[in-house]
Design a protein around this motif. Structure first.
Motif, PDB file in Angstrom:
ATOM      1  N   ARG A   5      -1.655   1.506  -6.459  1.00  0.00           N
ATOM      2  CA  ARG A   5      -1.525   0.059  -6.968  1.00  0.00           C
ATOM      3  C   ARG A   5      -2.856  -0.559  -6.900  1.00  0.00           C
ATOM      4  N   TRP A   6      -3.728  -0.354  -6.161  1.00  0.00           N
ATOM      5  CA  TRP A   6      -5.154  -0.939  -5.955  1.00  0.00           C
ATOM      6  C   TRP A   6      -5.996  -0.568  -7.318  1.00  0.00           C
ATOM      7  N   TYR A   7      -5.783   0.683  -7.596  1.00  0.00           N
ATOM      8  CA  TYR A   7      -6.615   1.285  -8.605  1.00  0.00           C
ATOM      9  C   TYR A   7      -6.111   0.631  -9.988  1.00  0.00           C
ATOM     10  N   HIS A   8      -4.891   0.586 -10.253  1.00  0.00           N
ATOM     11  CA  HIS A   8      -4.392  -0.251 -11.414  1.00  0.00           C
ATOM     12  C   HIS A   8      -4.723  -1.659 -11.614  1.00  0.00           C
ATOM     13  N   ASP A   9      -4.690  -2.307 -10.300  1.00  0.00           N
ATOM     14  CA  ASP A   9      -5.164  -3.800 -10.305  1.00  0.00           C
ATOM     15  C   ASP A   9      -6.569  -3.652 -10.671  1.00  0.00           C
ATOM     16  N   ARG A  10      -7.519  -2.959 -10.035  1.00  0.00           N
ATOM     17  CA  ARG A  10      -8.966  -3.298 -10.112  1.00  0.00           C
ATOM     18  C   ARG A  10      -9.605  -2.705 -11.531  1.00  0.00           C
TER      19      ARG A  10
END
Length: 248
Positions: free
Chosen positions: A227-232
């Motif tokens: 999720r962090w990768y997609h948000d960043r």
């Protein structure tokens, strides 16, 4: 197997359930998810060294106190365990880059778990388990040991890939190539595979409890990292899954 030992195994399985449930709602605050509000902190390098060392040193101490400590198969199993934990305890911390910090509370909880887990697994292979030389040709060992080594190799490769990206500068970047083509966290996938291989190779209640706990701890974190990768990164590969290719 004594009643007290069986109870401790059940405690570890209970911790796995509690960890899985807790991490559905709270992302552990270390690494890329580090944040304030969790009390005093220590340098991440110190935290990793101190919290992982018991998994190697205490395991060795308990093992050496066991009556089967000089037998061939237990010695091989000792070698497999230390292959992972010497690297994780005494090599990995010194490969970390940057000035990241870790909450003291996270370190303390990890120490408590590693003490319990090291005791249970070392006690089994050096005292409670029965591993004649013929175990080396048992299908459980013949499958479990290669699975362990394969998982370890994936874990080490994926961690090295991430360190290489950080060393190149510019902070976090999208990892690519190898298993990163299909999942965001092949390092966690490798570690989960590794400890299920251990559970199979040892055919032990302690090994199974550890494999379940590893999954309970790392699977939710893989989802959080994904999720962090997609948000960043708006261009993050949409076909990539968090942990298991094509599925999760």
């Amino acid at each position: 197997m004594s009643g007290s030992y069986a109870l401790l195994v059940l405690v570890e399985i209970g911790l796995a359930v509690a960890t899985a449930v807790g991490l559905l709602f709270i992302t552990a605050p270390y690494g890329r998810h580090g944040r304030v509000g969790w009390g005093p902190t220590v340098p991440a390098r110190v935290g990793w060294l101190v919290m992982e060392a018991p998994a190697s040193l205490l395991f060795l101490g308990v093992y050496l106190a066991g009556e089967r400590r000089a037998e061939l198969v237990p010695l091989i199993l000792l070698g497999l365990w230390q292959l992972h934990y010497v690297q994780r305890s005494f090599v990995y911390p010194f490969l970390l880059r940057g000035g990241a910090r870790m909450p003291l509370s996270i370190m303390a909880m990890a120490i408590a778990f590693n003490v319990l887990n090291a005791y249970l697994n070392a006690k089994w292979i050096s005292s409670l388990g029965d591993y004649p030389v013929g175990w080396l040709t048992d299908p459980r060992f013949l499958l479990g040991a290669p699975v362990f080594l394969a998982g370890l190799s994936v874990n080490l490769w994926a961690d090295r890939k991430l360190r290489g990206l950080r060393a190149a500068g510019g902070g976090y970047r999208i990892p690519r190539g190898g298993l990163y083509r299909w999942v965001s966290c092949p390092n966690y996938l490798g570690e989960i595979v590794e400890w299920f291989g251990w559970a199979l190779a040892t055919w032990s209640p302690a090994g199974l409890a550890f494999a379940l706990y590893t999954t309970a701890n790392l699977a939710p974190r893989a989802v959080s990292n994904h999720r962090w990768y997609h948000d960043r990164f708006p261009d993050y590969p949409p076909q990539r899954r968090a942990l298991i290719p094509f599925l999760v």
